[in-house]
Design a protein around this motif. Structure first.
Motif, PDB file in Angstrom:
ATOM      1  N   GLY A   4       0.800  -1.221   0.000  1.00 32.00           N
ATOM      2  CA  GLY A   4       0.000   0.000   0.000  1.00 32.00           C
ATOM      3  C   GLY A   4       0.836   1.276   0.000  1.00 32.00           C
ATOM      4  N   TYR A   5       2.150   1.111  -0.082  1.00 31.34           N
ATOM      5  CA  TYR A   5       3.008   2.297  -0.091  1.00 31.34           C
ATOM      6  C   TYR A   5       3.800   2.285  -1.377  1.00 31.34           C
ATOM      7  CZ  TYR A   5       7.353   4.819   0.858  1.00 31.34           C
ATOM      8  OH  TYR A   5       8.447   5.632   0.771  1.00 31.34           O
ATOM      9  N   ASP A   6       3.707   3.318  -2.159  1.00 33.53           N
ATOM     10  CA  ASP A   6       4.384   3.311  -3.447  1.00 33.53           C
ATOM     11  C   ASP A   6       4.814   4.697  -3.860  1.00 33.53           C
ATOM     12  OD1 ASP A   6       5.194   2.034  -5.883  1.00 33.53           O
ATOM     13  OD2 ASP A   6       3.622   0.570  -5.394  1.00 33.53           O
ATOM     14  N   LEU A   7       6.041   4.819  -4.338  1.00 37.72           N
ATOM     15  CA  LEU A   7       6.495   6.108  -4.850  1.00 37.72           C
ATOM     16  C   LEU A   7       5.955   6.340  -6.256  1.00 37.72           C
ATOM     17  CD1 LEU A   7      10.241   6.144  -3.747  1.00 37.72           C
ATOM     18  CD2 LEU A   7       8.316   7.262  -2.654  1.00 37.72           C
ATOM     19  N   SER A   8       5.658   5.230  -6.981  1.00 36.98           N
ATOM     20  CA  SER A   8       5.174   5.358  -8.346  1.00 36.98           C
ATOM     21  C   SER A   8       3.654   5.407  -8.361  1.00 36.98           C
ATOM     22  CB  SER A   8       5.624   4.169  -9.190  1.00 36.98           C
ATOM     23  OG  SER A   8       6.984   3.948  -8.998  1.00 36.98           O
ATOM     24  N   LEU A   9       3.119   6.117  -9.364  1.00 34.52           N
ATOM     25  CA  LEU A   9       1.672   6.143  -9.554  1.00 34.52           C
ATOM     26  C   LEU A   9       1.363   5.039 -10.557  1.00 34.52           C
ATOM     27  CD1 LEU A   9       1.528   9.988  -9.997  1.00 34.52           C
ATOM     28  CD2 LEU A   9       0.726   8.739  -7.998  1.00 34.52           C
ATOM     29  N   LEU A  10       0.698   3.998 -10.082  1.00 37.84           N
ATOM     30  CA  LEU A  10       0.566   2.789 -10.906  1.00 37.84           C
ATOM     31  C   LEU A  10      -0.664   2.788 -11.793  1.00 37.84           C
ATOM     32  CD1 LEU A  10       1.735   0.154  -8.295  1.00 37.84           C
ATOM     33  CD2 LEU A  10       3.032   1.108 -10.179  1.00 37.84           C
ATOM     34  N   GLU A  11      -1.606   3.689 -11.525  1.00 42.43           N
ATOM     35  CA  GLU A  11      -2.833   3.647 -12.325  1.00 42.43           C
ATOM     36  C   GLU A  11      -2.879   4.772 -13.347  1.00 42.43           C
ATOM     37  OE1 GLU A  11      -6.352   3.388  -9.888  1.00 42.43           O
ATOM     38  OE2 GLU A  11      -5.434   1.683  -8.845  1.00 42.43           O
ATOM     39  N   ARG A  12      -3.362   4.439 -14.526  1.00 35.03           N
ATOM     40  CA  ARG A  12      -3.484   5.410 -15.599  1.00 35.03           C
ATOM     41  C   ARG A  12      -4.577   6.422 -15.326  1.00 35.03           C
ATOM     42  NH1 ARG A  12      -3.219   2.668 -21.550  1.00 35.03           N
ATOM     43  NH2 ARG A  12      -0.998   2.354 -21.460  1.00 35.03           N
ATOM     44  N   VAL A  13      -4.384   7.592 -15.898  1.00 38.08           N
ATOM     45  CA  VAL A  13      -5.497   8.529 -15.964  1.00 38.08           C
ATOM     46  C   VAL A  13      -6.421   7.985 -17.047  1.00 38.08           C
ATOM     47  CG1 VAL A  13      -6.166  10.873 -16.562  1.00 38.08           C
ATOM     48  CG2 VAL A  13      -4.067  10.463 -15.278  1.00 38.08           C
ATOM     49  N   GLU A  14      -7.671   7.808 -16.694  1.00 36.79           N
ATOM     50  CA  GLU A  14      -8.582   7.140 -17.624  1.00 36.79           C
ATOM     51  C   GLU A  14      -8.835   7.984 -18.870  1.00 36.79           C
ATOM     52  OE1 GLU A  14     -12.873   5.077 -17.411  1.00 36.79           O
ATOM     53  OE2 GLU A  14     -11.902   5.459 -15.471  1.00 36.79           O
ATOM     54  N   MET A  15      -8.850   7.331 -20.019  1.00 34.23           N
ATOM     55  CA  MET A  15      -9.128   8.032 -21.270  1.00 34.23           C
ATOM     56  C   MET A  15     -10.610   7.902 -21.581  1.00 34.23           C
ATOM     57  SD  MET A  15      -8.489   9.673 -23.975  1.00 34.23           S
ATOM     58  CE  MET A  15      -6.718   9.910 -24.103  1.00 34.23           C
ATOM     59  N   LYS A  44      -1.150  16.275 -17.838  1.00 33.12           N
ATOM     60  CA  LYS A  44      -0.079  16.565 -16.884  1.00 33.12           C
ATOM     61  C   LYS A  44      -0.037  15.512 -15.781  1.00 33.12           C
ATOM     62  CE  LYS A  44       1.100  21.091 -16.102  1.00 33.12           C
ATOM     63  NZ  LYS A  44       0.835  22.488 -15.766  1.00 33.12           N
ATOM     64  N   ARG A  45      -1.238  15.078 -15.376  1.00 32.14           N
ATOM     65  CA  ARG A  45      -1.282  14.055 -14.337  1.00 32.14           C
ATOM     66  C   ARG A  45      -0.691  12.742 -14.847  1.00 32.14           C
ATOM     67  NH1 ARG A  45      -6.568  12.293 -12.298  1.00 32.14           N
ATOM     68  NH2 ARG A  45      -7.413  13.928 -13.621  1.00 32.14           N
ATOM     69  N   GLU A  46      -1.026  12.409 -16.104  1.00 31.22           N
ATOM     70  CA  GLU A  46      -0.491  11.177 -16.684  1.00 31.22           C
ATOM     71  C   GLU A  46       1.026  11.306 -16.868  1.00 31.22           C
ATOM     72  OE1 GLU A  46      -1.992   8.425 -16.975  1.00 31.22           O
ATOM     73  OE2 GLU A  46      -0.596   7.255 -18.187  1.00 31.22           O
ATOM     74  N   ALA A  47       1.472  12.485 -17.296  1.00 31.48           N
ATOM     75  CA  ALA A  47       2.907  12.708 -17.514  1.00 31.48           C
ATOM     76  C   ALA A  47       3.685  12.580 -16.205  1.00 31.48           C
ATOM     77  CB  ALA A  47       3.140  14.075 -18.141  1.00 31.48           C
ATOM     78  N   ASP A  48       3.031  12.924 -15.112  1.00 35.58           N
ATOM     79  CA  ASP A  48       3.660  12.829 -13.796  1.00 35.58           C
ATOM     80  C   ASP A  48       4.067  11.399 -13.439  1.00 35.58           C
ATOM     81  OD1 ASP A  48       4.085  15.184 -12.589  1.00 35.58           O
ATOM     82  OD2 ASP A  48       2.108  15.359 -11.668  1.00 35.58           O
TER      83      ASP A  48
END
Lengths: 601, 174
Positions: A145-156, A181-185
């Motif tokens: 439950g702890y992650d430095l990476s954002l694992l989920e896509r911004v939904e298209m 920008k959120r996806e690029a992050d």
């Protein structure tokens, strides 16, 4: 001297029988706490050598060094840790996209020999240099439950299947600025994608430009390696996303949609302002045969290198398969025209309705131009090879797609069968659904064996295309009321041993009949070299599948180059674009009297 | 706390009183009046304990801030006195005559921030940075990486960029 002075040295001896306070770490080690951050462990099978650990390390204590073989999505490098620099912060473990890097709770390591190089004693490659703690269960792992990476896509956002089958409007809506920008992050800039992309696009670079909201810089980066970004932002086969290191534990960055966002955000008319470098005319002329992605890409780069470019296209509009093979709901003609117009505006002379070998001879091109780049693709659809194939109701996927592009009615009737499982089959089937026709796809193997893009298969299913897998076409007969009887049989998959894919074998006696209005064959295409005639083509050798040429697309005649589907094995747009770019550089060197380009992409 | 502050405020130039908790407050005092204020608090308000002395580098404002935290055992409250110094000439009056241990704090601040406390015994002696030749390391403009690169030997890195390596291996000609 009194008695005490004599006895006091002896008092020391009473300690001789007590338990000593000395800790003998070597013989009686004291284990670290269960989640202690000790020496690293690395599951080298899981590790993909992306270098995120080396990147995040604040002390530069991690070096990526070559260890194993390089393959798709695995650089073959593995982290070597310098324990003279490591501060045990475990950021490397927290960021590791593959979760291969962990820490044991071992914290002591004694090495004999002060004369050794510190490199041997202070540095080692976990998982490669064997250590006693390699298989320890205890130690630091990234907590759940702890992650430095954002694992989920911004939904298209997409049109619903019910909405999209009613028209040819583009189904994918595209990112807003905030979404992009959120996806690029999410990108961690490991660069595995750049290496894997046939065109070596600087993907982390343009994603960074999106993050910094610098659209112009993003477009500039795109054009360095790809002059059709608006096209690739929609229909690229995106091998970059297949190898994205985030996809190991989560969803790959939506690289394709981010590219599309960049091209959608820039004004088409302003592209020219973004190309800052001056073009010096070379006075040389290059002919390009075919206006698919390969030809267009070569045209763009040759123009930028200062050569005069003339392009020959047999159809009434440029674009090749991009225009006549890909349906409008995936690639709107406006987006394609934007990319093409920009290249034409740079000074390419476009000859439409001009077929080389018919309207103009290859010999003439050879004499008039200093070099020729050919990229005409694979145009001849394969035959199914069954009885009844010559009946008037049998046609090919490409014919249907081209007719729809040209605004003609393909006259499909009310229920067609499409044979094949590739992208052309999916495009033909879905185009028919958009025209309100019932569609059945018949494919020899299983659904998971289909060579078509998984998204296309999913979307075809959503649009109520019926799939018959392990179905082998047997015969086509004339039926009642001008319809056709399509006869097919069920197959079973026969194992061909490890490493080979199982092949379908007809179950004896299996015979099904389907009444359809049309049969569409889409089982692949081959090359047609009918146009490649004349005195000057003698040195060009035809291979089994394609024209023989070296990695640069140079044939045995150094004036003639090939690229695109007729040359490479992957047969997709980005490979053709890369071929065009590569050959353009080779042509540029050839025209300058050098053998091959010296610089890399 | 408030009453103590009001009493102080009558005698000294103060600003920015902040009651952080029921038993903790901070206030900024004029540099010239600080030692007087501390002496007054110690003698009249029974803030007999010096908890610590520490500093902050306000680089952008070109100032150092020293914070003295005092404790009152009867009321069980802490009062922090803050003072701002010019960063170009960081000198502060010593308080080692009030609390002997203050000289250790002052020696440390001298070593880490380069703030001088004239008259404080041994203030120029190093605490942990024996034979240190660089600027005071706790100053925010101290570049740790640059200093370490100039001062110490390094094992050379053998790092290879994964992107370059992967590309060279998969597409040697590109």
């Amino acid at each position: 001297m009194n008695l005490k002075d004599v006895l006091s040295p002896l008092y020391v001896w009473k300690r001789a029988f007590e338990k000593p306070y000395t800790i003998r770490t070597e013989k009686e080690p004291r284990p670290g706490a269960d989640r202690y951050r000790g020496f690293h462990q690395n599951d080298t099978e899981k590790c993909i050598g992306c270098g995120s650990c080396a990147e995040i390390c604040q002390n530069e204590s991690i070096d990526m060094i070559p260890v194993s073989e390089t393959k798709d999505g695995d650089s073959g490098l593995r982290p070597r840790i310098d324990y003279g620099r490591c501060c045990w912060c475990a950021l490397c473990v927290d960021i590791c996209p593959s979760s291969s890097l962990t820490m044991s709770n071992a914290y002591t390591w004694i090495e004999e020999g002060l004369d050794k190089d510190t490199r041997e004693t202070f540095c080692f490659t976990p998982g490669v240099d064997e250590k006693p703690w390699d298989n320890d269960e205890k130690g630091y792992r990234r907590p759940d439950g702890y992650d430095l990476s954002l694992l989920e896509r911004v939904e298209m956002e997409e049109l619903s299947p019910a909405e999209r089958v009613t028209s040819f409007i583009e189904m994918v809506k595209g990112f807003s600025k905030e979404q992009a920008k959120r996806e690029a992050d999410r990108c961690i800039e490991c660069g595995i994608c750049t290496a894997t992309c046939p065109g070596h696009m600087d993907i982390p670079g343009y994603i960074r430009a999106i993050r910094e909201d610098d659209i112009e810089k993003g477009i500039e980066i795109l054009y360095k390696t790809n002059p059709l970004p608006g096209v690739c932002g929609r229909i690229c086969t995106r091998r970059c996303e297949d190898v994205c290191s985030l996809s190991l534990r989560g969803e790959a960055v939506s690289i394709r949609w981010l590219k599309r966002y960049l091209t959608d955000s820039a004004e088409a008319g302003k592209y020219r302002d973004l190309l800052h470098d001056e073009v010096v005319s070379s006075g040389k002329k290059v002919a390009i045969v075919g206006t698919g992605p390969g030809g267009l890409s070569a045209a763009y780069y040759l123009l930028r290198m200062g050569h005069e470019v003339e392009i020959f296209e047999q159809n009434e509009a440029a674009g090749g398969m991009l225009r006549y093979g890909i349906p409008e709901y995936r690639l709107p003609y406006g987006s394609l025209d934007n990319d093409i117009n920009f290249i034409i505006e740079l000074g390419a002379k476009l000859h439409l309705n001009t077929k080389v070998g018919k309207d103009i001879s290859f010999d003439k091109l050879y004499k008039e131009f200093d070099a020729i780049f050919t990229s005409v693709g694979l145009t001849d659809s394969y035959k199914i090879g069954i009885e009844g194939e010559e009946l008037p109701g049998v046609t090919t996927g490409l014919t249907v797609l081209k007719a729809v592009t040209m605004g003609q009615d393909p006259k499909l009737g009310d229920h067609i069968v499409v044979i094949g499982g590739g992208n052309v089959a999916m495009d033909a089937a879905r185009t028919a659904r958009h025209l309100g026709v019932d569609v059945t796809v018949v494919y020899r193997r299983r659904l998971e064996d289909m060579p078509a893009d998984s998204d296309e298969i999913k979307e075809a299913i959503e649009e109520n295309v019926e799939f018959i897998t392990q179905g082998i076409p047997l015969k086509i007969e004339e039926g009642a009321n001008g319809k056709l009887n399509f006869i097919w049989g069920k197959a079973e998959m026969v194992d061909n041993g490890s490493g080979k894919r199982p092949s379908p074998v007809l179950i004896e006696g299996s015979r099904e009949v389907m009444e359809v209005t049309k049969v569409i064959a889409a089982i692949g295409q081959g090359a047609n070299y009918g146009w490649l005639e004349g005195e000057t083509t003698k040195q060009v050798k035809l291979g089994k599948r394609n024209i023989e040429a070296d990695r640069w697309g140079k044939t045995d005649d150094p004036k003639i180059y090939v690229g695109g589907d007729m040359f490479n094995k992957t047969a997709d747009a980005i490979s053709a674009i890369a071929d065009g770019h590569r050959s353009a550089r080779a042509i540029d060197s050839y025209l300058a009297g050098e053998e091959y380009p010296k610089d890399r992409f | 706390m408030k009453t103590i502050y009001e009493d102080l405020n009558k005698r000294f130039t103060m600003s920015g009183y902040k009651q952080q908790r029921d038993d903790l407050a901070f206030v900024t005092v004029d540099k010239d009046q600080l030692v007087n204020a501390i002496t007054y608090l110690k003698d009249y308000h029974k803030f007999t304990h010096l908890a610590f002395v520490t500093a902050v580098d306000w680089l952008e404002e070109n100032e150092f801030q020293i914070t003295y935290l005092l404790h009152n055992y009867e009321l069980k409250v802490d009062l922090g006195l803050k003072v701002r110094l010019d960063r170009d000439n960081p000198t502060m009056d010593t308080i080692h005559h009030l609390w002997k241990q203050a000289r250790v704090y002052q020696r440390e601040l001298h070593e880490m921030f380069g703030i001088d406390f004239p008259g404080s015994p041994g203030v120029n002696d190093p605490m942990i940075l024996e034979s240190w030749e660089g600027p005071p390391p706790m100053r925010r403009d101290f570049d740790t990486k640059k200093y370490s690169e100039e001062t110490y030997d390094h094992r050379e890195r053998q790092h290879i960029e994964p992107e370059d390596h992967l590309r060279k291996q998969l597409y040697p000609e590109d």
